[in-house]
Write a protein that holds these residues in place. Structure first.
Motif, PDB file in Angstrom:
ATOM      1  N   LEU A  51       0.820  -1.218   0.000  1.00  0.00           N
ATOM      2  CA  LEU A  51       0.000   0.000   0.000  1.00  0.00           C
ATOM      3  C   LEU A  51       0.851   1.265   0.000  1.00  0.00           C
ATOM      4  CD1 LEU A  51      -2.885  -1.150   2.348  1.00  0.00           C
ATOM      5  CD2 LEU A  51      -2.945  -0.847  -0.147  1.00  0.00           C
ATOM      6  N   GLU A  52       2.062   1.194   0.552  1.00  0.00           N
ATOM      7  CA  GLU A  52       2.970   2.342   0.473  1.00  0.00           C
ATOM      8  C   GLU A  52       3.328   2.623  -0.980  1.00  0.00           C
ATOM      9  OE1 GLU A  52       6.497   1.927   2.888  1.00  0.00           O
ATOM     10  OE2 GLU A  52       5.295   1.578   4.687  1.00  0.00           O
ATOM     11  N   LYS A  53       3.560   1.563  -1.753  1.00  0.00           N
ATOM     12  CA  LYS A  53       3.913   1.713  -3.164  1.00  0.00           C
ATOM     13  C   LYS A  53       2.721   2.154  -4.005  1.00  0.00           C
ATOM     14  CE  LYS A  53       7.802  -0.960  -4.392  1.00  0.00           C
ATOM     15  NZ  LYS A  53       8.322  -2.067  -5.157  1.00  0.00           N
ATOM     16  N   ASP A  54       1.544   1.610  -3.713  1.00  0.00           N
ATOM     17  CA  ASP A  54       0.351   1.903  -4.500  1.00  0.00           C
ATOM     18  C   ASP A  54      -0.864   1.873  -3.575  1.00  0.00           C
ATOM     19  OD1 ASP A  54      -1.721   2.142  -6.287  1.00  0.00           O
ATOM     20  OD2 ASP A  54      -1.201   0.359  -7.471  1.00  0.00           O
ATOM     21  N   PRO A  55      -1.252   3.048  -3.028  1.00  0.00           N
ATOM     22  CA  PRO A  55      -2.362   3.099  -2.072  1.00  0.00           C
ATOM     23  C   PRO A  55      -3.699   2.624  -2.630  1.00  0.00           C
ATOM     24  CG  PRO A  55      -1.110   5.139  -2.033  1.00  0.00           C
ATOM     25  CD  PRO A  55      -0.599   4.336  -3.195  1.00  0.00           C
ATOM     26  N   SER A  56      -3.864   2.608  -3.933  1.00  0.00           N
ATOM     27  CA  SER A  56      -5.141   2.191  -4.506  1.00  0.00           C
ATOM     28  C   SER A  56      -5.190   0.684  -4.795  1.00  0.00           C
ATOM     29  CB  SER A  56      -5.416   2.962  -5.802  1.00  0.00           C
ATOM     30  OG  SER A  56      -4.445   2.621  -6.774  1.00  0.00           O
ATOM     31  N   ARG A  57      -4.101   0.000  -4.549  1.00  0.00           N
ATOM     32  CA  ARG A  57      -4.025  -1.432  -4.864  1.00  0.00           C
ATOM     33  C   ARG A  57      -4.972  -2.230  -3.973  1.00  0.00           C
ATOM     34  NH1 ARG A  57       0.182  -4.550  -7.668  1.00  0.00           N
ATOM     35  NH2 ARG A  57      -0.153  -6.696  -7.084  1.00  0.00           N
ATOM     36  N   LYS A  58      -5.627  -3.230  -4.561  1.00  0.00           N
ATOM     37  CA  LYS A  58      -6.583  -4.071  -3.834  1.00  0.00           C
ATOM     38  C   LYS A  58      -6.068  -5.489  -3.598  1.00  0.00           C
ATOM     39  CE  LYS A  58      -9.779  -0.927  -3.837  1.00  0.00           C
ATOM     40  NZ  LYS A  58      -9.813  -0.043  -2.712  1.00  0.00           N
ATOM     41  N   THR A  59      -4.929  -5.842  -4.216  1.00  0.00           N
ATOM     42  CA  THR A  59      -4.396  -7.193  -4.121  1.00  0.00           C
ATOM     43  C   THR A  59      -3.001  -7.147  -3.515  1.00  0.00           C
ATOM     44  OG1 THR A  59      -5.621  -7.820  -6.099  1.00  0.00           O
ATOM     45  CG2 THR A  59      -3.826  -9.282  -5.434  1.00  0.00           C
ATOM     46  N   LEU A  60      -2.744  -8.037  -2.582  1.00  0.00           N
ATOM     47  CA  LEU A  60      -1.427  -8.123  -1.964  1.00  0.00           C
ATOM     48  C   LEU A  60      -0.416  -8.564  -3.008  1.00  0.00           C
ATOM     49  CD1 LEU A  60       0.052  -7.978   0.798  1.00  0.00           C
ATOM     50  CD2 LEU A  60      -0.342 -10.428   0.999  1.00  0.00           C
ATOM     51  N   GLY A  61       0.674  -7.837  -3.092  1.00  0.00           N
ATOM     52  CA  GLY A  61       1.722  -8.175  -4.047  1.00  0.00           C
ATOM     53  C   GLY A  61       3.048  -8.332  -3.343  1.00  0.00           C
ATOM     54  N   ASP A  62       4.091  -8.603  -4.093  1.00  0.00           N
ATOM     55  CA  ASP A  62       5.437  -8.662  -3.544  1.00  0.00           C
ATOM     56  C   ASP A  62       6.005  -7.255  -3.635  1.00  0.00           C
ATOM     57  OD1 ASP A  62       8.101  -8.969  -2.904  1.00  0.00           O
ATOM     58  OD2 ASP A  62       8.392 -10.747  -4.128  1.00  0.00           O
ATOM     59  N   PRO A  63       6.110  -6.565  -2.495  1.00  0.00           N
ATOM     60  CA  PRO A  63       6.559  -5.179  -2.544  1.00  0.00           C
ATOM     61  C   PRO A  63       8.052  -5.028  -2.820  1.00  0.00           C
ATOM     62  CG  PRO A  63       6.233  -5.857  -0.275  1.00  0.00           C
ATOM     63  CD  PRO A  63       5.778  -6.999  -1.147  1.00  0.00           C
ATOM     64  N   LEU A  64       8.802  -6.110  -2.701  1.00  0.00           N
ATOM     65  CA  LEU A  64      10.244  -6.018  -2.863  1.00  0.00           C
ATOM     66  C   LEU A  64      10.685  -6.009  -4.324  1.00  0.00           C
ATOM     67  CD1 LEU A  64      11.369  -8.399   0.014  1.00  0.00           C
ATOM     68  CD2 LEU A  64      11.070  -5.911   0.059  1.00  0.00           C
ATOM     69  N   ARG A  65       9.952  -6.719  -5.172  1.00  0.00           N
ATOM     70  CA  ARG A  65      10.326  -6.750  -6.588  1.00  0.00           C
ATOM     71  C   ARG A  65       9.193  -7.301  -7.421  1.00  0.00           C
ATOM     72  NH1 ARG A  65      12.616 -11.829  -8.439  1.00  0.00           N
ATOM     73  NH2 ARG A  65      12.693 -13.336  -6.767  1.00  0.00           N
ATOM     74  N   THR A  66       9.269  -7.020  -8.703  1.00  0.00           N
ATOM     75  CA  THR A  66       8.300  -7.551  -9.648  1.00  0.00           C
ATOM     76  C   THR A  66       8.713  -8.962 -10.021  1.00  0.00           C
ATOM     77  OG1 THR A  66       7.893  -5.345 -10.504  1.00  0.00           O
ATOM     78  CG2 THR A  66       7.267  -7.188 -11.917  1.00  0.00           C
ATOM     79  N   ARG A  67       7.774  -9.852 -10.061  1.00  0.00           N
ATOM     80  CA  ARG A  67       8.049 -11.247 -10.387  1.00  0.00           C
ATOM     81  C   ARG A  67       7.384 -11.604 -11.713  1.00  0.00           C
ATOM     82  NH1 ARG A  67      10.192 -14.109  -6.222  1.00  0.00           N
ATOM     83  NH2 ARG A  67      10.260 -13.028  -4.242  1.00  0.00           N
ATOM     84  N   LEU A  68       7.820 -12.721 -12.283  1.00  0.00           N
ATOM     85  CA  LEU A  68       7.153 -13.225 -13.478  1.00  0.00           C
ATOM     86  C   LEU A  68       5.712 -13.563 -13.124  1.00  0.00           C
ATOM     87  CD1 LEU A  68       9.909 -15.568 -14.927  1.00  0.00           C
ATOM     88  CD2 LEU A  68       9.139 -13.389 -15.868  1.00  0.00           C
ATOM     89  N   GLY A  69       4.814 -13.335 -14.050  1.00  0.00           N
ATOM     90  CA  GLY A  69       3.390 -13.543 -13.795  1.00  0.00           C
ATOM     91  C   GLY A  69       3.041 -15.015 -13.596  1.00  0.00           C
ATOM     92  N   PHE A  70       2.377 -15.313 -12.488  1.00  0.00           N
ATOM     93  CA  PHE A  70       1.999 -16.676 -12.126  1.00  0.00           C
ATOM     94  C   PHE A  70       1.118 -17.302 -13.198  1.00  0.00           C
ATOM     95  CE2 PHE A  70      -0.758 -19.800 -10.170  1.00  0.00           C
ATOM     96  CZ  PHE A  70       0.088 -20.503  -9.328  1.00  0.00           C
ATOM     97  N   ASN A  71       0.048 -16.605 -13.581  1.00  0.00           N
ATOM     98  CA  ASN A  71      -0.908 -17.171 -14.538  1.00  0.00           C
ATOM     99  C   ASN A  71      -0.297 -17.393 -15.909  1.00  0.00           C
ATOM    100  OD1 ASN A  71      -2.995 -17.414 -12.701  1.00  0.00           O
ATOM    101  ND2 ASN A  71      -3.716 -15.345 -13.073  1.00  0.00           N
ATOM    102  N   ARG A  72       0.576 -16.483 -16.321  1.00  0.00           N
ATOM    103  CA  ARG A  72       1.217 -16.665 -17.630  1.00  0.00           C
ATOM    104  C   ARG A  72       2.154 -17.867 -17.620  1.00  0.00           C
ATOM    105  NH1 ARG A  72       0.878 -11.841 -21.242  1.00  0.00           N
ATOM    106  NH2 ARG A  72      -0.557 -10.498 -20.141  1.00  0.00           N
ATOM    107  N   THR A  73       2.935 -17.982 -16.534  1.00  0.00           N
ATOM    108  CA  THR A  73       3.826 -19.135 -16.424  1.00  0.00           C
ATOM    109  C   THR A  73       3.016 -20.418 -16.396  1.00  0.00           C
ATOM    110  OG1 THR A  73       5.457 -17.817 -15.212  1.00  0.00           O
ATOM    111  CG2 THR A  73       5.641 -20.217 -15.030  1.00  0.00           C
ATOM    112  N   ARG A  74       1.939 -20.435 -15.605  1.00  0.00           N
ATOM    113  CA  ARG A  74       1.095 -21.629 -15.499  1.00  0.00           C
ATOM    114  C   ARG A  74       0.519 -22.003 -16.866  1.00  0.00           C
ATOM    115  NH1 ARG A  74      -4.230 -23.146 -14.599  1.00  0.00           N
ATOM    116  NH2 ARG A  74      -4.428 -25.019 -13.336  1.00  0.00           N
ATOM    117  N   GLY A  75       0.029 -21.009 -17.597  1.00  0.00           N
ATOM    118  CA  GLY A  75      -0.534 -21.278 -18.921  1.00  0.00           C
ATOM    119  C   GLY A  75       0.489 -21.859 -19.876  1.00  0.00           C
ATOM    120  N   LEU A  76       1.700 -21.321 -19.858  1.00  0.00           N
ATOM    121  CA  LEU A  76       2.761 -21.846 -20.724  1.00  0.00           C
ATOM    122  C   LEU A  76       3.147 -23.267 -20.321  1.00  0.00           C
ATOM    123  CD1 LEU A  76       4.921 -18.613 -20.974  1.00  0.00           C
ATOM    124  CD2 LEU A  76       3.646 -19.693 -22.833  1.00  0.00           C
TER     125      LEU A  76
END
Length: 143
Positions: A51-76
């Motif tokens: 929320l410090e990074k993006d106060p409007s965000r509604k989903t918990l994310g990894d605040p330390l770094r951007t990761r490869l997308g779970f759903n895209r990896t799963r689909g591949l």
């Protein structure tokens, strides 16, 4: 409310991370409690940092770094499987960790090539040098 891990599952995870000794039932139960407390701390920290990074965000994310997308990896991965019917979330997380490590190795080597050219940008020729070097050096295996 979420259901905690079973003590036997925690014991199996311990084996997978290199713990060779048997673990008593009481210790297994204590480990479940310790993991729950640690997860509560991690979740609260991640929530506030997200929320410090993006106060409007509604989903918990990894605040330390951007990761490869779970759903895209799963689909591949689903596109590639032949002998099993589905892909577990554990498999996707593991694959993402391997892919991110692979990406890091490639980019570190390409960064060295760019630095050798006294450039602050990784160019295609730097990646090409890493790829061509990987054919003789098994440090990075590229297809």
């Amino acid at each position: 409310m979420g259901k905690p891990w079973s003590p036997s599952h925690v014991s199996e995870v311990a084996k997978g991370i290199g713990i060779d000794l048997r673990i008593s039932g009481e210790v297994k139960q204590d480990l479940v409690t310790l993991l729950k407390v640690e997860l509560q701390r991690i979740t609260r920290n991640m929530e506030s940092e997200t929320l410090e990074k993006d106060p409007s965000r509604k989903t918990l994310g990894d605040p330390l770094r951007t990761r490869l997308g779970f759903n895209r990896t799963r689909g591949l991965m689903i596109d590639e499987i032949v002998n099993v019917e589905s892909v577990s979330s554990a498999a996707v997380v593991a694959a993402n960790e391997i892919l991110e490590s692979y990406l890091q190795r490639i980019l570190l080597l390409a960064s060295e090539e760019a630095s050798n050219d006294k450039l602050g940008t990784i160019m295609k020729r730097h990646l090409d040098l890493v790829i061509s070097g990987s054919e003789s050096n098994k440090d990075v295996q590229l297809i």
